[in-house]
Structures are given as C-alpha cells and as structure tokens.
Design an enzyme around this catalytic site. Structure first.
Site, PDB file in Angstrom:
ATOM      1  N   GLU A   1      21.203  35.463  66.413  1.00  0.00           N
ATOM      2  CA  GLU A   1      20.698  35.345  67.785  1.00  0.00           C
ATOM      3  C   GLU A   1      21.699  35.746  68.848  1.00  0.00           C
ATOM      4  O   GLU A   1      21.318  35.990  69.976  1.00  0.00           O
ATOM      5  CB  GLU A   1      20.135  33.951  68.075  1.00  0.00           C
ATOM      6  CG  GLU A   1      21.098  32.787  67.935  1.00  0.00           C
ATOM      7  CD  GLU A   1      21.189  32.281  66.521  1.00  0.00           C
ATOM      8  OE1 GLU A   1      21.906  32.921  65.729  1.00  0.00           O
ATOM      9  OE2 GLU A   1      20.585  31.244  66.201  1.00  0.00           O
TER      10      GLU A   1
ATOM     11  N   ASP B   1      20.931  30.371  63.605  1.00  0.00           N
ATOM     12  CA  ASP B   1      21.622  29.088  63.453  1.00  0.00           C
ATOM     13  C   ASP B   1      20.876  28.104  62.538  1.00  0.00           C
ATOM     14  O   ASP B   1      19.648  28.143  62.448  1.00  0.00           O
ATOM     15  CB  ASP B   1      21.833  28.439  64.834  1.00  0.00           C
ATOM     16  CG  ASP B   1      22.950  29.121  65.603  1.00  0.00           C
ATOM     17  OD1 ASP B   1      23.736  29.864  64.980  1.00  0.00           O
ATOM     18  OD2 ASP B   1      23.027  28.934  66.834  1.00  0.00           O
TER      19      ASP B   1
ATOM     20  N   ASP C   1      19.486  25.256  62.445  1.00  0.00           N
ATOM     21  CA  ASP C   1      18.695  24.103  62.903  1.00  0.00           C
ATOM     22  C   ASP C   1      17.283  24.580  63.251  1.00  0.00           C
ATOM     23  O   ASP C   1      16.925  25.716  63.012  1.00  0.00           O
ATOM     24  CB  ASP C   1      19.375  23.401  64.088  1.00  0.00           C
ATOM     25  CG  ASP C   1      19.613  24.332  65.264  1.00  0.00           C
ATOM     26  OD1 ASP C   1      19.131  25.495  65.233  1.00  0.00           O
ATOM     27  OD2 ASP C   1      20.283  23.911  66.223  1.00  0.00           O
TER      28      ASP C   1
ATOM     29  N   GLU D   1      15.804  25.257  66.065  1.00  0.00           N
ATOM     30  CA  GLU D   1      15.750  26.385  66.990  1.00  0.00           C
ATOM     31  C   GLU D   1      15.985  27.698  66.248  1.00  0.00           C
ATOM     32  O   GLU D   1      15.267  28.672  66.423  1.00  0.00           O
ATOM     33  CB  GLU D   1      16.810  26.247  68.097  1.00  0.00           C
ATOM     34  CG  GLU D   1      16.595  25.109  69.057  1.00  0.00           C
ATOM     35  CD  GLU D   1      15.356  25.280  69.935  1.00  0.00           C
ATOM     36  OE1 GLU D   1      14.683  24.263  70.153  1.00  0.00           O
ATOM     37  OE2 GLU D   1      15.053  26.414  70.355  1.00  0.00           O
TER      38      GLU D   1
ATOM     39  N   TYR E   1      29.205  24.398  62.913  1.00  0.00           N
ATOM     40  CA  TYR E   1      28.108  24.414  63.886  1.00  0.00           C
ATOM     41  C   TYR E   1      28.157  23.195  64.818  1.00  0.00           C
ATOM     42  O   TYR E   1      28.355  22.067  64.365  1.00  0.00           O
ATOM     43  CB  TYR E   1      26.772  24.451  63.148  1.00  0.00           C
ATOM     44  CG  TYR E   1      25.608  24.760  64.061  1.00  0.00           C
ATOM     45  CD1 TYR E   1      25.661  25.834  64.941  1.00  0.00           C
ATOM     46  CD2 TYR E   1      24.450  23.972  64.031  1.00  0.00           C
ATOM     47  CE1 TYR E   1      24.594  26.125  65.771  1.00  0.00           C
ATOM     48  CE2 TYR E   1      23.373  24.263  64.860  1.00  0.00           C
ATOM     49  CZ  TYR E   1      23.455  25.333  65.729  1.00  0.00           C
ATOM     50  OH  TYR E   1      22.404  25.622  66.563  1.00  0.00           O
TER      51      TYR E   1
ATOM     52  N   ARG F   1      25.870  21.906  66.905  1.00  0.00           N
ATOM     53  CA  ARG F   1      24.713  21.034  67.155  1.00  0.00           C
ATOM     54  C   ARG F   1      24.399  20.287  65.875  1.00  0.00           C
ATOM     55  O   ARG F   1      23.749  20.818  64.978  1.00  0.00           O
ATOM     56  CB  ARG F   1      23.485  21.850  67.593  1.00  0.00           C
ATOM     57  CG  ARG F   1      23.654  22.423  68.967  1.00  0.00           C
ATOM     58  CD  ARG F   1      22.363  22.991  69.520  1.00  0.00           C
ATOM     59  NE  ARG F   1      22.677  23.788  70.683  1.00  0.00           N
ATOM     60  CZ  ARG F   1      22.789  25.103  70.671  1.00  0.00           C
ATOM     61  NH1 ARG F   1      22.545  25.781  69.569  1.00  0.00           N
ATOM     62  NH2 ARG F   1      23.122  25.756  71.751  1.00  0.00           N
TER      63      ARG F   1
ATOM     64  N   HIS G   1      23.642  18.930  58.373  1.00  0.00           N
ATOM     65  CA  HIS G   1      24.800  19.811  58.388  1.00  0.00           C
ATOM     66  C   HIS G   1      26.019  18.931  58.222  1.00  0.00           C
ATOM     67  O   HIS G   1      25.936  17.748  57.973  1.00  0.00           O
ATOM     68  CB  HIS G   1      24.908  20.529  59.727  1.00  0.00           C
ATOM     69  CG  HIS G   1      23.634  21.083  60.191  1.00  0.00           C
ATOM     70  ND1 HIS G   1      22.976  22.066  59.514  1.00  0.00           N
ATOM     71  CD2 HIS G   1      22.883  20.794  61.277  1.00  0.00           C
ATOM     72  CE1 HIS G   1      21.875  22.357  60.167  1.00  0.00           C
ATOM     73  NE2 HIS G   1      21.787  21.604  61.224  1.00  0.00           N
TER      74      HIS G   1
END
Ligand SMILES: [Zn+2]
Length: 838
Positions: free
Chosen positions: A8, A80, A82, A84, A305, A307, A352
């Site tokens: 992204e 990523d 997650d 999103e 990561y 988040r 994660h």
C-alpha cells in the site's frame, strides 16, 4: 514473466524491492483504492450491500498496477497484516477481476509482521488466500461508521448547528472529556491538614506523618482548619516533651517487574508522556521506522508492525534479546528463563507481535545518524522497552516504622525505601499519568530499633487542598479508551485527531478541554441517542467486529441488529424543538427587563442573552470559567502590578496582574507551596514568591549562576543544569549562597582528569550513587566503598564509558537534549518542539 508484489505504500515498496531479486516488481496502491459511493448510494440498507468507486486520487496507481498485472503471471498481495491491509488486498483483486485481468493468474496473499528479508522470504513460502472474515470485519466497521455519520449528522445540523458531525467512536471519547469537565466544574476544593514529626537519630533527621491521634485513626478530613491544627500540634508537643519512641520497625523487600513490550496503545502513551509527541505524530513516525529507513547496510524495516494489541514476542526475538543481554550485561541483570507476555487481545488470527526492533543489535546510538530527531527518539524507547522486558526485576528495601509520643496514644509513621538492585530500571521505566504515588522514589531512614528514644526536632502541620480529577492528556485518554474497549490499535490516533479537527475539544497545556459546542453535542446525544455515546454499547459493538474477524459472527446479522433500532430513533427525533437543545435558563433575570436570562450556543461558544429577545437586546459574555474573585495581596514593586491570590481547581496560586485582552503572554503565575499556610500568606511572602526564581549568586568554582526556584517536585537549586532538591527543613527564601554551594557539592571529589582538567566526582541520585566526569556518568553499585575508588580506577572506567557511550549507554529517563547530527534533510513535516514544562 515477472512476479508482481503489491503493497500500500511507496516507501514499503522501496524497502521490499531492495530485498527481492529482479524477478519481482513491487508496486504501491497508495492506500485504499476505493471509496463508498457518496450519500445514500454507498450502502443499500435492505441488503447491506456496499457500493464502491475507485478514488480519483488512486486511479493512476491502480492503472499502473493493472498494466503490470498484464505482464505478470503471479500476483502477491503484501499489504499490512491487519484488517485494513486485508481489505485493501481484497479491493485490488475485485478491481482486477472487474477488468477481467486475473483469469488464470495465480493470486495469493502474503503477510509479514516486519519488513525484513527473512520475514518476507518466510511469507513468500507461506502464501494463502485473502481472508474473508477479516475483510468482512473491516467492511462492517466502515458500514457502521458511515451509517451513523450519514444519518446522525443532518440531525445535528438541524437541531444544533450546520456542519456538525457525529462519529461512532469519537462520540463516546468526547463524552469522557465532557464528563470530566463537568466533574471539575462542580468540584469544591476542600481544606485538610496533615501533621508531621521530624525526628533526630544521632544527627540524621527524618520525617514522619501522624496516623493515630489519641487512639483514633486519622482520616483525610479529621483536621480541616488552622485552628484545629494549632491546637493538636500544641498538645502533641506538650505530650512528647521533646521525645518520640520507636514502637514498630518493619522491613520488607519490594520487587518491581518490567513492563511488557509496546503495543500501539502503550507506545502512544509513552511517546506522549516521555517525548511530548502527539498520538498522530507517534503513528506517522512509527510507520516510517516500520516501512524502512536507509542505513549503512541498506534500506531496512527497523521495527515490527506498529498497529497491534499483542504483547508477545517471537521466540527468535526473545532469543536475540537474551543474547544481547548476555554479551552486554552481567548475569544478575537477566533471569535464567525468558519472560513471556500474555496478550489480552482475543483474535488469534490477528495476533501479531508486540512492537519491537527487528534487530536488537541495532542500538539507537549506532543508527542515530541515519534517523531524524523524532525517529531516533521513538526508536530509542522501542529498543529500550524491548530490552528491558527481558531483564530482571528491580528490588527495593522498604522500611516502615512507627513513632509514638506520650503514652503511645498518638503514632507517627515514617516509610523509607532504597533501591537495592536496579535491574530493568537501569534501562527503561514506564511513566505514569498524573501519578501522586512515588513508589520508586528513594527516601532513606536511619537504622532504627524498637525502643529507641529519639529527639523531636519539630512537629508541624501542613495544609492541603483536595484536587479535582485531572483533565485527560492524549496519553490518559488512549489508556482509558483501551480500558473501556472503545477503539482499536488502528483508531486511537484518528479518534483524537478528529475530536480536535471538529472543534469538539482542544488541547490546552497538553490537556483536553471540551468546547461549548462539544458539550452541547454530547448533551444532545446523551439525552436522545444514549446508546451511541454509551461506553458499554460501543465496546460491545467493537467486540462484535472482533467476532466477525474471527469468523464467529455474521456481519449481516450485526448490521441488521444495529440498523433497525438506530433508524427508528433517528425518525423519532426529527421533530425535536431546536431551541430547547441550544438554549438553557441560567436562573438569573435580565437586568434590563427582568425576564429570565438564557445561555445560548453561538458561533463562538456560549453567550448569555435575554429570553425577551427580540424585544430586549441584553447580552453578555459567559465567562463561567474564572475561578473566583481574585484577591489583591500585595503590589509588585518592579512591575507595579497587583499580586493576586486565586484558587483554581488545583489549589491556590499567585498571579501577577490580570490578563489584558490581546496579550500574547499569560500573566506570571506561581503555585503556593503546601508548606505555606494560606491564612499566614502575607505581603512579604507573596512578594517573595512572585519574585522567583531567586538568584543565589555565582558558583565560586565554575563562575556559573546558582538559581533557586519551586518546581513540580518542590523547591530546588540549579547550577549548570545540575538540580538538587532543597531539603524540606529549609526555607527557599532564607538559604544562603554558602548553603547552596554546599548542597551542590559532590559527596566526594575523586580528582581531576590530568588531560582535560575535568573534575571527577561522586554524587547521590534518586537511584543511588554515581561518578561523573563532564556529561559521562557511571552508576555505582550499592556495596561500592565510595571512599576507596582511586583516581586511576575512576578515570579508567569513565574514559572507557565515554568512549563506549555511543555503543551501550545505560538508559537515563530523559532522552538526551542534544540534537543528533543530521545527515538527512528534515522531512516536510515540521518537527514539533517539546514545550517547556510549566
Ligand atoms: Zn431583557
């Protein structure tokens, strides 16, 4: 044919591109590629089908991806790890399919929690399909937010003010701020007193606090006036006849364990507290560290990561950290077995790792020159916290003693503690919000035994005022949101940004204050849409989204359940009377026509107007936030301004003159230290206080100024950046130049570095003793014989330390003030300066 890897963000694409060979092409989608169609076309509320369009901003990037797909035979979606990221991957496949570009091509999804070569190779070896439950959870969140915003906002426009909007998770967050504000508004500061006895054992003086008076336990509000205090102190002095007897001695060891490695929430809290970042700048900087920074060895992702709500570390990471500890610390600094941290988050699929450095061997100092100031500071706390989480607990020796006076019917208690072993605290210590407990502070008691008869130095009362609960900071708000289960790692920062962008709350001195319009919106929602500002309701909806992600719940059911109730309420509230919402009687009549006065919400907040409008045009501003009538105590000779006594929500303070409209500078304010009794506050004390800081003259050895002042932790002297607390027994206005020089004196002067002429001295700190030469400090262990350290030995240790400082420097709580030498030009974002403490 080539393999195409899609991510992204362009910087992530660059980092991954550097790791992979020529057979891979790496392209970025530049975030979400599709938006919901505007207005009611976005979601069909019968079927909850969602209709998207490619966002104009991303069209050219999607075109580039489409063209590359044509030339590739394998497509890897590496967004990523997650919801999103999963949703972006899904949208990309949808668009490609609609263009009939996928056909027989192999498409797979790969995930990795850190952008390192080994993690990416590992991910390439474990491809999977796009996980629909994660996509559904993201879509359900988007649908809920959209439906609430799209239907509730117009109601706010017609009932309160045009242009307002209500967010699903922002509203409960705003309610927290508004409710806190109300608590503070109705808070009455109450006076109470504590009684202290200073005792002498040989020449050592220590202080104790009255806990039992005439066989009765002393409560917070047992003593509430100066008269009462004077009487009690008088009685105690009489009964003691100058002596106090030790009646109880209790010794304990207290252990403090390290905290878990960072999650998104704890990283944001600590970056706000320790570094003065905002939650938003924390996430932007963390993303840069995650996506890749160019250092000596190439472009690498420096942290995992950012988040995540996981507190666990991979076995590899734990082993790496323990190896680092083994080669850099003695054995007592880490336990025999690795320390595991259990994650509270319930979604195994999304579990994660915690936020940690991708390689603990990359010390902050070693890569400092490749990082911006902000990147360095954030990397440093992430690195230190990850290291500390595998270290041994800190051990304190705690002592509690009771002193009785008279026949034992009144008892004073003293507590002391000394740090026996710093353990993890030598690397990293978590800060606390608005903490009044100083459980890590050192306070030493002399050796005492039951039966010891001590001389009483003095018995005094100290006046206190109760304080209202503190306003939220960004840190305490994130902490509370997480505790309430509102929001998720991906949303804390955006909740906070949105509240400010919509003018519902603003930050004053780093604390949230609700605006008038914010208060009216919350009042409206609480009265008419109680569910949508309810903490449990919001938390429950969040956990239903988690269930969808875990494939335990159907998103359609969740949306249907929500929608039926919600839209019925919207319809029901359509004909509310607007004036009842934005106007309130204030219980006062108009001075012109005697009709009731109203508080009305205007463009710039509330104002007071006559209910007789338009017949009567009386208005006035509503400055309800002035604490009370200021009392003039004295006149400042230098400025000729009045010295005013005010009582704010945090107790009494002095202010130099009233603020004048248009003045940029706020008037000077000085907190009145608790030792000064308000009733006794006379002209000369007020003048002295407002004149602080006090200049104590020049230090005979360095020629630099010595200053005395009162700070957050009480009175202190400062010389060349060295701070020393003024003992409680001394008066800041009476201490002499000689006293200050003495206070600043090292415990022992070891000698002078023959090369640089820098002096080498031993000082005492909160955590024990240390040697210092210039800015280099080395902690001394508890059992070091301070008198036996020779100049040669000290010089050798300190010189070695100074040389090694770049490599492995034991942590100090505050990051170094010095700016790092910048190799790279600063990014466009202006670096926010940390404001001075007030
Ligand atoms: Zn009137």
């Amino acid at each position: 044919m080539q393999k195409l890897l899609i991510v992204e963000s362009p910087s992530k694409a660059k980092t991954i591109g550097n790791y992979l060979g020529k057979e891979y092409q790496v392209l970025a989608s530049y975030g979400h590629i599709r938006n919901l169609l505007p207005k009611s076309k976005g979601i069909n509320t019968d079927t909850f089908e969602m209709n998207y369009e490619i966002s104009p901003r991303n069209k050219k990037h999607m075109d580039a991806i489409s063209n590359a797909v044509k030339k590739s035979d394998e497509i890897l979606l590496a967004t990523d790890p997650d919801r999103e990221g999963e949703a972006i991957a899904w949208h990309i496949v949808e668009v490609l399919a609609s263009k009939k570009l996928v056909g027989t091509k192999k498409i797979s999804r790969i995930i990795f929690g850190e952008i390192t070569k080994s993690a990416i190779i590992e991910a390439l070896n474990n491809p999977r399909e796009v996980a629909q439950p994660l996509v559904h959870a993201q879509q359900a969140r988007q649908a809920l937010d959209y439906l609430i915003g799209f239907n509730l906002s117009p109601l706010l426009w017609s009932k309160i003010r045009y242009g307002l909007s209500a967010g699903r998770v922002q509203s409960p967050a705003l309610r927290l701020i508004v409710e806190r504000e109300k608590e503070i508004e109705k808070f009455d500061s109450l006076e109470y007193w504590s009684i202290h006895l200073d005792a002498l054992k040989d020449k050592a003086k220590f202080t104790s606090k009255l806990t039992i008076l005439n066989n009765q336990k002393l409560e917070q509000f047992t003593i509430t006036s100066a008269e009462q205090e004077k009487k009690i102190v008088g009685e105690l002095l009489l009964k003691s006849s100058g002596k106090a007897r030790v009646s109880r001695v209790e010794k304990k060891q207290r252990v403090r364990n390290p905290t878990a490695p960072f999650t998104t929430s704890t990283l944001q809290q600590e970056a706000v507290r320790k570094l003065g970042f905002t939650t938003r700048s924390t996430m932007i900087t963390a993303q840069q560290l995650y996506e890749g920074i160019s250092i000596e060895e190439g472009t690498v992702g420096l942290i995992t990561y950012m988040r995540t709500d996981s507190m666990s570390l991979s076995n590899e990471a734990t082993t790496q950290i323990r190896n680092y500890l083994e080669s850099n610390y003695t054995n007592e600094y880490f336990p025999q077995k690795a320390i595991g941290y259990k994650t509270k988050a319930k979604n195994a699929q999304e579990a994660h790792e915690a936020i940690r450095p991708t390689n603990i061997e990359r010390t902050p100092q070693n890569i400092k020159r490749f990082l911006s100031d902000q990147q360095f500071k954030l990397y440093e706390i992430i690195w230190k916290r990850a290291l500390a989480c595998q270290m041994s607990p800190a051990v304190f020796d705690a002592v509690s003693i009771d002193l009785e006076v008279g026949k034992g019917e009144s008892i004073f208690r003293a507590t002391g503690q000394t740090l026996k072993f710093a353990g993890f605290m030598s690397v990293y210590l978590e800060d606390e919000d608005d903490s009044k407990n100083n459980e890590n502070n050192e306070s030493k008691l002399p050796p005492l035994e039951v039966g010891d008869l001590l001389d009483v130095d003095k018995i005094i009362g100290v006046q206190h005022f109760t304080e209202p609960p503190p306003r939220f900071t960004e840190a305490s708000l994130v902490k509370t949101l997480e505790e309430f289960g509102i929001g998720r790692p991906s949303t804390y920062a955006s909740i906070i940004t949105t509240l400010q962008e919509r003018d519902y709350a603003l930050l004053e001195k780093k604390r949230f204050v609700a605006t008038d319009v914010g208060k009216v919106v919350i009042e409206f929602l609480t009265e008419h849409f109680e569910n949508y500002v309810d903490y449990d309701f919001t938390a429950n909806l969040e956990s239903q989204l988690d269930d969808i992600a875990a494939d335990k719940k159907n998103s359609l059911t969740v949306l249907q359940d929500f929608w039926g109730v919600f839209i019925a309420r919207i319809k029901e509230k359509g004909d509310l009377d607007r004036t009842k919402i934005t106007q309130k009687e204030i219980g006062e009549n108009c001075p012109k026509c005697e009709k009731p006065l109203l508080s009305k919400l205007g463009k710039r907040g509330n104002f007071i107007a006559c209910s007789g409008y338009p017949d009567c045009d009386f208005t006035r501003s509503s400055n309800g936030d002035l604490p009370q009538e200021p009392k003039v105590i004295a006149q400042d000779e230098a400025s000729k301004k009045d010295i005013l006594l005010l009582i704010g929500p945090y107790g009494p303070y002095l202010q130099l003159g009233l603020p004048i409209d248009g003045d940029k500078l706020k008037p000077k304010r000085v907190t009145i230290p608790p030792e000064i009794v308000l009733a006794d506050l006379d002209e000369s004390t007020a003048k002295q206080l407002i004149s602080l800081p006090r200049d104590l003259g020049i230090h005979p050895e360095t020629g630099a100024k010595i200053i005395a002042n009162i700070g957050r932790f009480g009175p202190y002297v400062n010389h060349n950046g060295k701070f020393k607390s003024i003992p409680k027994s001394e008066n800041i206005f009476e201490i002499t130049h000689e006293f200050a020089v003495d206070l600043l004196k090292p415990l022992r002067k070891i000698g002078v570095n023959p090369d640089t002429k820098s002096s080498i001295d031993i000082y005492k700190s909160r955590f024990g003793f240390y040697m210092q030469m210039d800015s280099t400090k080395v902690n001394l262990s508890k059992d070091t014989d301070l008198d036996s350290i020779s100049l040669e030995k000290a010089l050798k240790i300190l010189t070695k330390k100074a040389e090694e400082e770049a490599k492995k420097k034991p942590a100090k709580k505050k990051p170094a003030k010095k700016k790092p030498a910048k190799k790279k030009p600063a990014k466009k974002k202006p670096v926010k300066k940390k404001p001075a403490e007030d």
